[in-house]
Motif scaffolding. Structure first.
Motif, mmCIF file in Angstrom:
data_model
loop_
_atom_site.group_PDB
_atom_site.id
_atom_site.type_symbol
_atom_site.label_atom_id
_atom_site.label_comp_id
_atom_site.label_asym_id
_atom_site.label_seq_id
_atom_site.Cartn_x
_atom_site.Cartn_y
_atom_site.Cartn_z
ATOM 1 N N PHE A 24 0.840 -1.210 0.000
ATOM 2 C CA PHE A 24 0.000 0.000 0.000
ATOM 3 C C PHE A 24 0.875 1.259 0.000
ATOM 4 O O PHE A 24 0.678 2.164 -0.811
ATOM 5 C CB PHE A 24 -0.946 0.006 1.215
ATOM 6 N N VAL A 25 1.850 1.308 0.919
ATOM 7 C CA VAL A 25 2.635 2.551 1.076
ATOM 8 C C VAL A 25 3.415 2.863 -0.202
ATOM 9 O O VAL A 25 3.393 4.005 -0.693
ATOM 10 C CB VAL A 25 3.568 2.449 2.317
ATOM 11 N N GLU A 26 4.042 1.833 -0.779
ATOM 12 C CA GLU A 26 4.812 2.080 -2.014
ATOM 13 C C GLU A 26 3.889 2.505 -3.159
ATOM 14 O O GLU A 26 4.146 3.485 -3.857
ATOM 15 C CB GLU A 26 5.550 0.808 -2.439
ATOM 16 N N GLY A 27 2.814 1.768 -3.316
ATOM 17 C CA GLY A 27 1.898 2.031 -4.437
ATOM 18 C C GLY A 27 1.227 3.388 -4.312
ATOM 19 O O GLY A 27 1.094 4.129 -5.290
ATOM 20 N N THR A 29 2.330 6.031 -2.572
ATOM 21 C CA THR A 29 3.317 7.116 -2.704
ATOM 22 C C THR A 29 3.629 7.378 -4.179
ATOM 23 O O THR A 29 3.717 8.518 -4.620
ATOM 24 C CB THR A 29 4.614 6.762 -1.937
ATOM 25 N N LYS A 30 3.762 6.274 -4.948
ATOM 26 C CA LYS A 30 4.107 6.427 -6.380
ATOM 27 C C LYS A 30 2.929 6.914 -7.218
ATOM 28 O O LYS A 30 3.098 7.329 -8.353
ATOM 29 C CB LYS A 30 4.540 5.053 -6.938
ATOM 30 N N GLY A 31 1.730 6.810 -6.673
ATOM 31 C CA GLY A 31 0.548 7.220 -7.448
ATOM 32 C C GLY A 31 -0.102 6.040 -8.147
ATOM 33 O O GLY A 31 -1.043 6.221 -8.925
ATOM 34 N N ASP A 32 0.372 4.793 -7.909
ATOM 35 C CA ASP A 32 -0.235 3.618 -8.558
ATOM 36 C C ASP A 32 -1.556 3.236 -7.892
ATOM 37 O O ASP A 32 -2.418 2.638 -8.521
ATOM 38 C CB ASP A 32 0.719 2.406 -8.493
ATOM 39 N N ILE A 33 -1.669 3.533 -6.606
ATOM 40 C CA ILE A 33 -2.932 3.250 -5.900
ATOM 41 C C ILE A 33 -3.721 4.562 -5.832
ATOM 42 O O ILE A 33 -3.205 5.572 -5.336
ATOM 43 C CB ILE A 33 -2.657 2.678 -4.490
ATOM 44 N N PRO A 34 -4.939 4.564 -6.370
ATOM 45 C CA PRO A 34 -5.687 5.827 -6.438
ATOM 46 C C PRO A 34 -6.211 6.271 -5.070
ATOM 47 O O PRO A 34 -6.341 5.468 -4.141
ATOM 48 C CB PRO A 34 -6.849 5.506 -7.387
ATOM 49 N N ASP A 35 -6.547 7.565 -4.997
ATOM 50 C CA ASP A 35 -7.053 8.157 -3.754
ATOM 51 C C ASP A 35 -8.287 7.428 -3.223
ATOM 52 O O ASP A 35 -8.449 7.277 -2.013
ATOM 53 C CB ASP A 35 -7.430 9.634 -3.979
ATOM 54 N N TYR A 36 -9.175 6.964 -4.165
ATOM 55 C CA TYR A 36 -10.414 6.355 -3.649
ATOM 56 C C TYR A 36 -10.122 5.056 -2.909
ATOM 57 O O TYR A 36 -10.776 4.739 -1.916
ATOM 58 C CB TYR A 36 -11.478 6.173 -4.755
ATOM 59 N N GLN A 37 -9.092 4.317 -3.348
ATOM 60 C CA GLN A 37 -8.771 3.079 -2.617
ATOM 61 C C GLN A 37 -8.068 3.400 -1.289
ATOM 62 O O GLN A 37 -8.324 2.754 -0.269
ATOM 63 C CB GLN A 37 -7.892 2.169 -3.480
ATOM 64 N N ALA A 38 -7.201 4.428 -1.318
ATOM 65 C CA ALA A 38 -6.522 4.821 -0.066
ATOM 66 C C ALA A 38 -7.554 5.316 0.952
ATOM 67 O O ALA A 38 -7.460 5.028 2.148
ATOM 68 C CB ALA A 38 -5.483 5.901 -0.354
ATOM 69 N N MET A 60 6.915 2.481 9.930
ATOM 70 C CA MET A 60 8.241 2.348 9.314
ATOM 71 C C MET A 60 8.159 2.540 7.800
ATOM 72 O O MET A 60 9.000 3.206 7.206
ATOM 73 C CB MET A 60 8.849 0.966 9.636
ATOM 74 N N ALA A 61 7.119 1.962 7.188
ATOM 75 C CA ALA A 61 7.004 2.084 5.726
ATOM 76 C C ALA A 61 6.790 3.549 5.340
ATOM 77 O O ALA A 61 7.395 4.052 4.381
ATOM 78 C CB ALA A 61 5.853 1.221 5.220
ATOM 79 N N MET A 62 5.968 4.272 6.100
ATOM 80 C CA MET A 62 5.736 5.690 5.758
ATOM 81 C C MET A 62 7.001 6.509 6.041
ATOM 82 O O MET A 62 7.338 7.433 5.310
ATOM 83 C CB MET A 62 4.541 6.257 6.530
ATOM 84 N N ALA A 63 7.732 6.172 7.115
ATOM 85 C CA ALA A 63 8.981 6.889 7.426
ATOM 86 C C ALA A 63 9.974 6.736 6.278
ATOM 87 O O ALA A 63 10.718 7.660 5.952
ATOM 88 C CB ALA A 63 9.580 6.368 8.724
ATOM 89 N N GLU A 64 9.961 5.548 5.654
ATOM 90 C CA GLU A 64 10.931 5.281 4.581
ATOM 91 C C GLU A 64 10.395 5.636 3.203
ATOM 92 O O GLU A 64 11.041 5.361 2.199
ATOM 93 C CB GLU A 64 11.332 3.794 4.638
ATOM 94 N N SER A 65 9.217 6.269 3.140
ATOM 95 C CA SER A 65 8.633 6.577 1.826
ATOM 96 C C SER A 65 9.281 7.787 1.149
ATOM 97 O O SER A 65 8.982 8.090 0.003
ATOM 98 C CB SER A 65 7.117 6.788 1.953
ATOM 99 N N GLY A 66 10.161 8.496 1.861
ATOM 100 C CA GLY A 66 10.826 9.668 1.265
ATOM 101 C C GLY A 66 12.184 9.874 1.902
ATOM 102 O O GLY A 66 12.849 8.910 2.302
ATOM 103 N N ASP A 67 12.599 11.134 2.035
ATOM 104 C CA ASP A 67 13.918 11.438 2.613
ATOM 105 C C ASP A 67 13.954 11.030 4.081
ATOM 106 O O ASP A 67 12.959 11.166 4.800
ATOM 107 C CB ASP A 67 14.187 12.953 2.569
ATOM 108 N N THR A 68 15.131 10.576 4.519
ATOM 109 C CA THR A 68 15.317 10.356 5.959
ATOM 110 C C THR A 68 16.587 11.104 6.354
ATOM 111 O O THR A 68 17.495 11.275 5.537
ATOM 112 C CB THR A 68 15.465 8.862 6.315
ATOM 113 N N VAL A 69 16.614 11.598 7.591
ATOM 114 C CA VAL A 69 17.771 12.379 8.035
ATOM 115 C C VAL A 69 18.682 11.441 8.824
ATOM 116 O O VAL A 69 18.221 10.752 9.734
ATOM 117 C CB VAL A 69 17.308 13.565 8.926
#
Ligand code: URA
Length: 433
Positions: A24-27, A29-38, A60-69
């Motif tokens: 879910f998180v990867e899909g 974030t990339k835009g493969d899973i549409p807003d209505y399903q989210a 953890m998946a959302m933390a790793e979905s973009g930049d990490t410091v």
């Protein structure tokens, strides 16, 4: 794997696997899973909840979905704090320099005001020249050099949460403990600090209206933080009434300075001392009594104030405005509100006082509104205080008189009077470790 099946499984109340949550998180974030399903997924979580294992995996998946410091060069000294938001909450301006003056390393990304609540980044922008953006390299270098840097949140920190939160906001799925926990904790984990102190507000001006709800959220966030390998504590603190006396950006900077100079001794200082002591305990390893004493000494000796000035100067801010607070933005108009009766202040609804300050120009009604840094409210009376008819209850500060009568009416409707003093709620309900 199909998103349909994941939504269906959660709708039936079954536990999702880490792989399904990652899908879910990867899909999304990339835009493969549409807003209505989210949105449907968020609603299924809202009704069915999540186990701790699922909430940790989502965090953890959302933390790793973009930049990490990466703050590993700071070892265990790095410490962050997060407030769930309130009115008059200027604690970061005070606790960050206190703990930095004692040797902890504060690498903090803060937010802007939202609704009736203020944001640290807006407050810092009341100081001329203060840079709320630094390159990742300059951010870390400054923390290594002086122990503190506070900037606005990077655009690509936990982008999955950013998208999901925007949907939750419009699909009535904000008030879910696993979703709030993973939303806040994913950003804190991505921001990299080893220790985290959470200030979970409760009361009329807070997201969590009751202390029981706040405690449940605090417990979950602490458990998830530990499961993600962080040192963490949560303080449940009062937000039934505004914190301190000043509300509004420059006004709050002025009040923070008075705490840092050791001039102010009320509720705001008490909450700041408790937050800072917990940050010191977690990051520097002292016991709680020693940490409390170190924090008081830092304020009373002027060490915290000196660190504040060093921090503001290092980030480009005009120190003359700190040394002489009359140089900070000052409103063109100051309008007093007087008590309509004799009695005692029974309660002040923090949310509607926050909204009053927005009407005066201290916050945004729309995302792109420009804030009047000088606008806000200075309270003269707070809960439990005795008042006589005609006493000044508060001063409204603004540069535009257009909304003054509606602001006055809103302020007065947020105050309740009683004939006898009523008992005050605790300032700190609980510390969860
Ligand atoms: N603040 C956040 O960042 N996320 C939530 O879900 C609620 C408050």
């Amino acid at each position: 794997m199909r998103m349909y099946d994941i939504i269906h499984k959660k709708r039936l109340g079954k536990e999702l696997s880490e792989e399904e949550i990652n899908f879910f998180v990867e899909g999304f974030t990339k835009g493969d899973i549409p807003d209505y399903q989210a949105s449907a997924f968020a609603m299924a979580i809202m009704f069915q909840g999540m186990t701790d294992r699922e909430t940790s995996a989502l965090t953890m998946a959302m933390a790793e979905s973009g930049d990490t410091v990466d703050l590993s060069m700071l070892g265990k000294l790095s410490v962050d704090k997060h407030s769930t938001g309130g009115v008059g909450d200027k604690t970061t301006l005070i606790v960050a320099p206190i703990v930095a003056s004692l040797g902890a390393k504060v690498a903090k990304m803060s937010g802007r005001g939202l609704g009736h609540t203020g944001g640290t980044v807006d407050k810092l922008e009341a100081i001329n020249g203060y840079k709320t953006t630094l390159s990742p390299n300059d951010f870390i270098k400054q923390v290594e050099k002086i122990g503190i840097a506070v900037i606005g949140q990077s655009g690509n920190l936990a982008p999955c949460d950013k998208k999901l939160y925007a949907l939750r906001d419009v699909t009535a799925t904000v008030e879910s403990i696993p979703l709030i926990t993973s939303s806040i904790m994913s950003k804190k984990i991505a921001a990299g600090s080893h220790s985290i102190v959470l200030d979970i507000k409760t009361g009329s001006g807070a997201f969590m209206k009751t202390s029981e709800e706040a405690e449940e959220l605090g417990r979950k966030m602490v458990d998830i933080g530990k499961a993600c390998g962080r040192n963490i504590a949560a303080l449940i603190t009062d937000m039934d009434t505004p914190l301190g006396y000043n509300i509004g950006n420059a006004l709050e900077v002025k009040e923070a300075i008075s705490v840092l100079r050791g001039e102010y001794k009320g509720d705001l200082r008490i909450v700041c001392e408790a937050l800072a002591a917990n940050m010191v305990e977690l990051s520097l390893g002292y016991d709680s009594l020693t940490s409390e004493k170190m924090v008081k000494d830092s304020l009373d000796s002027g060490k915290a104030y000196e660190k504040f000035k060093e921090w503001i100067a290092e980030q480009g801010g005009d120190i003359s405005q700190i040394e002489d607070i009359s140089l900070l933005p000052t409103a063109t108009y100051v309008h007093d509100i007087v008590s309509p009766c004799d009695g005692y202040i029974d309660s002040m609804n923090a949310e509607s006082i926050g909204l009053t300050s927005v009407l005066l120009g201290a916050g945004r009604k729309n995302k792109d509104d420009v804030i009047d840094m000088s606008a806000g409210i200075v309270l003269c009376k707070k809960n439990g205080d005795r008042v006589k008819k005609g006493d000044v209850l508060a001063y409204l500060h603004t540069s535009c008189m257009e909304n003054i009568s509606s602001a006055e009416a809103m302020f007065l409707s947020s105050v309740k009077f009683s004939d006898a003093p009523t008992s005050l709620p605790p300032l700190i309900y609980k510390i969860i470790k």
